[in-house]
Write a protein that holds these residues in place. Structure first.
Motif, PDB file in Angstrom:
ATOM      1  N   PRO A 116      11.182   3.481 -10.637  1.00 17.56           N
ATOM      2  CA  PRO A 116      11.291   3.695 -12.159  1.00 17.56           C
ATOM      3  C   PRO A 116      10.465   4.301 -12.389  1.00 17.56           C
ATOM      4  CG  PRO A 116       8.924   2.009 -10.391  1.00 17.56           C
ATOM      5  CD  PRO A 116       9.969   2.879  -9.751  1.00 17.56           C
ATOM      6  N   THR A 117      11.467   4.236 -14.040  1.00 21.14           N
ATOM      7  CA  THR A 117      10.712   5.415 -14.674  1.00 21.14           C
ATOM      8  C   THR A 117      10.439   4.655 -16.111  1.00 21.14           C
ATOM      9  OG1 THR A 117      13.090   5.408 -15.597  1.00 21.14           O
ATOM     10  CG2 THR A 117      12.706   6.910 -13.900  1.00 21.14           C
ATOM     11  N   GLU A 118       9.275   5.499 -16.079  1.00 17.69           N
ATOM     12  CA  GLU A 118       8.399   4.231 -17.599  1.00 17.69           C
ATOM     13  C   GLU A 118       9.569   4.522 -18.581  1.00 17.69           C
ATOM     14  OE1 GLU A 118       5.604   2.509 -19.746  1.00 17.69           O
ATOM     15  OE2 GLU A 118       5.052   2.755 -17.622  1.00 17.69           O
ATOM     16  N   ALA A 119       9.211   3.697 -19.313  1.00 18.01           N
ATOM     17  CA  ALA A 119      10.667   3.989 -20.706  1.00 18.01           C
ATOM     18  C   ALA A 119       9.821   2.351 -21.539  1.00 18.01           C
ATOM     19  CB  ALA A 119      12.007   2.753 -19.994  1.00 18.01           C
ATOM     20  N   ALA A 134      10.961  -8.596  -0.934  1.00 17.64           N
ATOM     21  CA  ALA A 134      12.403  -7.854  -0.958  1.00 17.64           C
ATOM     22  C   ALA A 134      12.207  -6.687  -2.512  1.00 17.64           C
ATOM     23  CB  ALA A 134      13.740  -8.889  -1.789  1.00 17.64           C
ATOM     24  N   VAL A 135      11.700  -7.071  -3.381  1.00 16.46           N
ATOM     25  CA  VAL A 135      11.097  -5.725  -4.208  1.00 16.46           C
ATOM     26  C   VAL A 135      10.073  -4.913  -3.416  1.00 16.46           C
ATOM     27  CG1 VAL A 135      10.243  -5.581  -7.169  1.00 16.46           C
ATOM     28  CG2 VAL A 135      11.328  -8.141  -6.646  1.00 16.46           C
ATOM     29  N   LEU A 136       9.278  -5.130  -2.907  1.00 23.87           N
ATOM     30  CA  LEU A 136       8.346  -4.315  -2.173  1.00 23.87           C
ATOM     31  C   LEU A 136       9.665  -3.609  -1.439  1.00 23.87           C
ATOM     32  CD1 LEU A 136       5.177  -6.093  -1.315  1.00 23.87           C
ATOM     33  CD2 LEU A 136       5.506  -5.190  -3.528  1.00 23.87           C
ATOM     34  N   ILE A 137      10.230  -4.026  -1.042  1.00 24.94           N
ATOM     35  CA  ILE A 137      10.999  -2.709  -0.007  1.00 24.94           C
ATOM     36  C   ILE A 137      11.776  -2.056  -0.721  1.00 24.94           C
ATOM     37  CG2 ILE A 137      13.010  -3.105   1.610  1.00 24.94           C
ATOM     38  CD1 ILE A 137      11.938  -5.337   2.970  1.00 24.94           C
ATOM     39  N   LEU A 138      12.290  -2.814  -1.962  1.00 24.55           N
ATOM     40  CA  LEU A 138      13.736  -1.490  -2.793  1.00 24.55           C
ATOM     41  C   LEU A 138      12.144  -0.854  -3.761  1.00 24.55           C
ATOM     42  CD1 LEU A 138      15.333  -2.148  -4.923  1.00 24.55           C
ATOM     43  CD2 LEU A 138      14.635  -3.063  -6.713  1.00 24.55           C
ATOM     44  N   LEU A 194       1.163  -1.409  -0.054  1.00 20.02           N
ATOM     45  CA  LEU A 194       0.276   0.529   0.073  1.00 20.02           C
ATOM     46  C   LEU A 194       0.714   0.926   0.003  1.00 20.02           C
ATOM     47  CD1 LEU A 194      -2.558  -1.286   2.841  1.00 20.02           C
ATOM     48  CD2 LEU A 194      -3.015  -1.021   0.321  1.00 20.02           C
ATOM     49  N   LEU A 195       2.116   1.376   0.312  1.00 13.53           N
ATOM     50  CA  LEU A 195       2.964   2.091  -0.020  1.00 13.53           C
ATOM     51  C   LEU A 195       3.858   2.761  -0.720  1.00 13.53           C
ATOM     52  CD1 LEU A 195       4.081   1.215   3.781  1.00 13.53           C
ATOM     53  CD2 LEU A 195       2.748   3.011   3.242  1.00 13.53           C
ATOM     54  N   ILE A 196       3.587   1.805  -1.784  1.00 11.51           N
ATOM     55  CA  ILE A 196       4.914   1.744  -3.033  1.00 11.51           C
ATOM     56  C   ILE A 196       4.302   2.423  -4.171  1.00 11.51           C
ATOM     57  CG2 ILE A 196       6.323  -0.045  -1.959  1.00 11.51           C
ATOM     58  CD1 ILE A 196       5.246  -1.729  -4.464  1.00 11.51           C
ATOM     59  N   PRO A 197       4.739   3.092  -5.445  1.00  5.97           N
ATOM     60  CA  PRO A 197       4.005   3.159  -6.554  1.00  5.97           C
ATOM     61  C   PRO A 197       2.885   2.078  -7.513  1.00  5.97           C
ATOM     62  CG  PRO A 197       6.036   4.199  -6.293  1.00  5.97           C
ATOM     63  CD  PRO A 197       6.179   3.154  -5.623  1.00  5.97           C
ATOM     64  N   LYS A 198       1.975   2.866  -8.106  1.00  2.53           N
ATOM     65  CA  LYS A 198       1.546   1.359  -8.052  1.00  2.53           C
ATOM     66  C   LYS A 198       2.185   0.849  -9.535  1.00  2.53           C
ATOM     67  CE  LYS A 198      -0.963   3.803 -11.567  1.00  2.53           C
ATOM     68  NZ  LYS A 198      -2.587   4.644 -12.056  1.00  2.53           N
ATOM     69  N   ASP A 199       3.359   1.160  -9.988  1.00  2.00           N
ATOM     70  CA  ASP A 199       3.747   0.812 -10.845  1.00  2.00           C
ATOM     71  C   ASP A 199       4.629  -0.163 -10.812  1.00  2.00           C
ATOM     72  OD1 ASP A 199       2.295   2.461 -12.378  1.00  2.00           O
ATOM     73  OD2 ASP A 199       4.176   3.902 -14.027  1.00  2.00           O
ATOM     74  N   PHE A 200       5.221  -0.129  -9.510  1.00  2.00           N
ATOM     75  CA  PHE A 200       5.456  -1.036  -8.763  1.00  2.00           C
ATOM     76  C   PHE A 200       5.659  -1.929  -8.854  1.00  2.00           C
ATOM     77  CE2 PHE A 200       9.977  -2.098  -6.650  1.00  2.00           C
ATOM     78  CZ  PHE A 200      10.747  -1.706  -7.772  1.00  2.00           C
ATOM     79  N   LEU A 201       4.123  -2.107  -7.879  1.00  5.93           N
ATOM     80  CA  LEU A 201       3.225  -3.305  -7.821  1.00  5.93           C
ATOM     81  C   LEU A 201       2.883  -4.893  -8.443  1.00  5.93           C
ATOM     82  CD1 LEU A 201       1.712  -4.424  -4.740  1.00  5.93           C
ATOM     83  CD2 LEU A 201      -0.016  -3.719  -5.911  1.00  5.93           C
ATOM     84  N   ALA A 202       2.774  -4.270  -9.535  1.00  9.06           N
ATOM     85  CA  ALA A 202       2.901  -5.905 -10.767  1.00  9.06           C
ATOM     86  C   ALA A 202       4.021  -6.812 -10.483  1.00  9.06           C
ATOM     87  CB  ALA A 202       2.004  -5.678 -11.887  1.00  9.06           C
ATOM     88  N   VAL A 203       4.992  -5.893 -10.227  1.00  8.38           N
ATOM     89  CA  VAL A 203       6.392  -6.825 -11.351  1.00  8.38           C
ATOM     90  C   VAL A 203       7.258  -7.205 -10.097  1.00  8.38           C
ATOM     91  CG1 VAL A 203       8.848  -5.774 -11.913  1.00  8.38           C
ATOM     92  CG2 VAL A 203       7.274  -4.693 -12.934  1.00  8.38           C
ATOM     93  N   ALA A 204       6.275  -6.599  -8.619  1.00  7.78           N
ATOM     94  CA  ALA A 204       7.084  -7.248  -7.465  1.00  7.78           C
ATOM     95  C   ALA A 204       6.296  -8.416  -7.210  1.00  7.78           C
ATOM     96  CB  ALA A 204       6.805  -5.877  -6.094  1.00  7.78           C
ATOM     97  N   ASN A 223      -0.719   1.728 -19.861  1.00  6.56           N
ATOM     98  CA  ASN A 223      -0.048   1.547 -18.675  1.00  6.56           C
ATOM     99  C   ASN A 223       0.839   0.140 -18.604  1.00  6.56           C
ATOM    100  OD1 ASN A 223       2.638   1.839 -16.733  1.00  6.56           O
ATOM    101  ND2 ASN A 223       0.986   3.308 -15.671  1.00  6.56           N
ATOM    102  N   LEU A 224       1.516   0.063 -19.891  1.00  7.63           N
ATOM    103  CA  LEU A 224       2.106  -1.211 -19.414  1.00  7.63           C
ATOM    104  C   LEU A 224       2.859  -1.531 -17.985  1.00  7.63           C
ATOM    105  CD1 LEU A 224       5.052  -1.573 -22.639  1.00  7.63           C
ATOM    106  CD2 LEU A 224       2.773  -2.361 -22.663  1.00  7.63           C
ATOM    107  N   MET A 225       3.100  -0.791 -17.351  1.00  8.71           N
ATOM    108  CA  MET A 225       4.037  -1.276 -15.701  1.00  8.71           C
ATOM    109  C   MET A 225       2.860  -1.912 -14.897  1.00  8.71           C
ATOM    110  SD  MET A 225       7.295  -1.284 -15.860  1.00  8.71           S
ATOM    111  CE  MET A 225       7.723  -0.835 -14.191  1.00  8.71           C
ATOM    112  N   ALA A 226       1.922  -0.627 -15.020  1.00  2.00           N
ATOM    113  CA  ALA A 226       0.515  -0.994 -14.468  1.00  2.00           C
ATOM    114  C   ALA A 226      -0.122  -2.027 -14.724  1.00  2.00           C
ATOM    115  CB  ALA A 226      -0.430   0.222 -13.835  1.00  2.00           C
ATOM    116  N   ASN A 227      -0.369  -2.574 -15.647  1.00  2.70           N
ATOM    117  CA  ASN A 227      -1.572  -3.237 -16.686  1.00  2.70           C
ATOM    118  C   ASN A 227      -1.387  -4.228 -17.135  1.00  2.70           C
ATOM    119  OD1 ASN A 227      -3.249  -0.967 -15.694  1.00  2.70           O
ATOM    120  ND2 ASN A 227      -3.059  -0.110 -17.611  1.00  2.70           N
TER     121      ASN A 227
END
Length: 509
Positions: free
Chosen positions: A227-230, A217-221, A157-167, A451-455
């Motif tokens: 992350p930047t949208e690339a 580990a990735v959530l803590i990262l 709940l504390l990290i950016p939504k773009d990071f959550l799916a990858v984690a 959004n690739l990272m989020a969806n």
């Protein structure tokens, strides 16, 4: 040996044939595929079948005895610090060797490959050590999982939504064809020394806990790394005009996989050599068998990864893009569910897990019933993933309720099914998911402008989630039917003893 290899290849053929047939039908009825691309896909399918056959036999001959042997030796060690160091080291080595993780890292556009791989490896190492301690001290798996997943949900709940799916995807890909045979066998070796009534159920759960580590580990990262949208470069289908072009394309694409798998296997072979030098556990004939097993594993993984990446992944991305671009884009959901139902059967590590479950339960839970149960679970998860791609539905809305349901069920089912279910979640999300379903999802997301990272990412996480619920529901049905048959209590001992009253899930589930 030749007969055994033939059996494994035939098993692989029966697993890969349905997904190949689905893609062929789609190319004829809905989304025409160029003939050259289809030939590439079919050659990739052949390589996939042969590669899976070699890999499964190799894992049976090499990875399984090595993991079991190390598990037995760890159980005899009284030095807790040494046990923790061995568990951590093996977790890191096996994870860095995992081809699935390399594939995911290459597809995530906004996180450096090495950063993601090392973060995930450390997470697996720490939690494999924790999983070993759980077995040695007989700590309840359900309790640990509830605490850990509540922690995961809180941090998420504390990290950016773009990071959550990858984690959450990271947790799924770490338990692939290299990791699962070794870790599953290590669990059996650890539990075999104990010999108590809960030993069988405690042999499961190592994969489950090892899947939690990388997510955490990735959530803590994600708390520190933004992350930047690339731009993501989708895999494209090679242009081929003749059969010679097809063969040449695969031959020229194979060297990177020859190198990658060699580097991946080298640390594991080194572990075997060191383990044999210090323990003298295996006789000369066994050493020869394990050596041949490593060779088969190597050949199998090279063929498998080359076939999947060169033949399967580009067609998956193209199909996703074409379907999502059409007027009938909502058909992506049932098509995804159909592909998900059959694609899980083509995961190499799934077959290893299912046969391990059948063996440990003396047939109480058959490989066939496990296959069907996992297929249903993965079918639902892929449908949900395609729904997210089309609607932009946040992954929170699925992941959090899903894990809450799975954790509640873990308090209601026999202990053995908890370990099997959470192991199944990690195992279901293997190389076929990473290299076919993820490109399918990315291609579709790109077509609808999402959004690739989020969806697009998150399909691996969902594939890892639904088997937790499906297998535990199977456990509840099993428990209910045993009670209906006159059983007053369900225990692991009862599962192993009541062989005459085993429920044939393949007919009733």
């Amino acid at each position: 040996m030749n007969q055994k290899l033939k059996e494994k290849i035939l098993e692989s053929l029966s697993a890969v044939l349905p997904i190949t047939g689905i893609v062929l039908l789609l190319s004829i009825l809905l989304v025409p595929v160029e003939l050259g691309a289809m030939v590439m896909f079919l050659v990739g399918a052949v390589m996939l079948v042969i590669g899976m056959g070699f890999f499964q036999l190799g894992a049976e001959m090499a990875m399984t005895p090595l993991g079991e042997g190390i598990g037995v030796q760890i159980s005899k060690t009284r030095n807790i610090i040494l046990v923790l160091l061995i568990g951590f080291s093996m977790g890191v080595i096996i994870t860095i060797s995992e081809p699935d993780l390399q594939v995911l890292a290459q597809q995530v556009p906004s996180i450096d490959n090495l950063t993601l791989i090392l973060t995930v490896a450390v997470g697996v190492g720490i939690f494999l050590a924790l999983a070993i301690m759980r077995i040695l001290f007989q700590i309840n798996l359900s309790t640990i999982l509830i605490v850990l997943y509540l922690l995961l949900i809180g941090i998420s709940l504390l990290i950016p939504k773009d990071f959550l799916a990858v984690a959450f995807d990271s947790g799924g890909v770490t338990t692939g064809p290299m990791t699962v045979p070794f870790i599953m066998a290590m669990g059996v070796g650890l539990a075999s020394v104990r010999g108590d009534k809960n030993a069988s159920s405690d042999s499961f759960g190592l994969v489950a806990l090892s899947s939690v580590g990388p997510v955490l580990a990735v959530l803590i990262l994600g708390l520190f790394f933004r992350p930047t949208e690339a731009a993501y470069t989708a895999s494209s289908v090679a242009l081929v005009f003749t059969t010679r072009d097809v063969i040449w394309e695969f031959l020229t694409s194979m060297p990177p996989y020859i190198k990658e798998v060699f580097i991946s296997l080298l640390p594991v072979v080194a572990v075997f050599v060191l383990f044999q030098i210090f323990s003298r556990r295996y006789k000369r004939r066994q050493v020869t068998r394990v050596t041949v097993g490593f060779l088969y594993t190597y050949i199998g993984l090279v063929l498998f990864l080359c076939g999947v990446n060169v033949g399967f992944a580009p067609v998956g991305s193209s199909l996703g893009n074409d379907i999502a671009s059409a007027e009938w884009k909502w058909l992506l959901i049932p098509i995804g569910m159909l592909i998900g139902y059959y694609i899980v059967k083509a995961e190499p590590a799934i077959q290893v897990l299912n046969h391990q479950v059948e063996s440990v339960t003396n047939g109480a839970v058959s490989a066939k019933s496990m296959n069907r149960c996992l297929s249903i679970g993965v079918s639902v998860s892929v449908g949900l993933a395609m729904l997210r791609v089309l609607t932009g539905l946040p992954i929170y809305w699925i992941i959090i309720p899903g894990y809450v349901i799975a954790l509640i069920l873990s308090r209601l089912v026999p202990k053995m099914f908890v370990g099997i279910a959470f192991d199944s979640g990690g195992v279901a999300s293997g190389p076929m998911t990473t290299t076919f379903l993820l490109p399918l999802s990315i291609g579709a997301c790109d077509a609808v402008g999402g959004n690739l990272m989020a969806n697009a990412f998150g399909v691996v996480a969902l594939v890892a989630l639904t088997p937790l619920i499906a297998v535990q529901i199977m456990g509840i049905l099993y428990q209910y039917k045993l009670k209906a048959a006159g059983k007053t209590a369900v225990s692991e001992a009862g599962v192993l003893d009541a062989m005459d009253e085993i429920i044939e899930f393949e007919e009733g589930y």
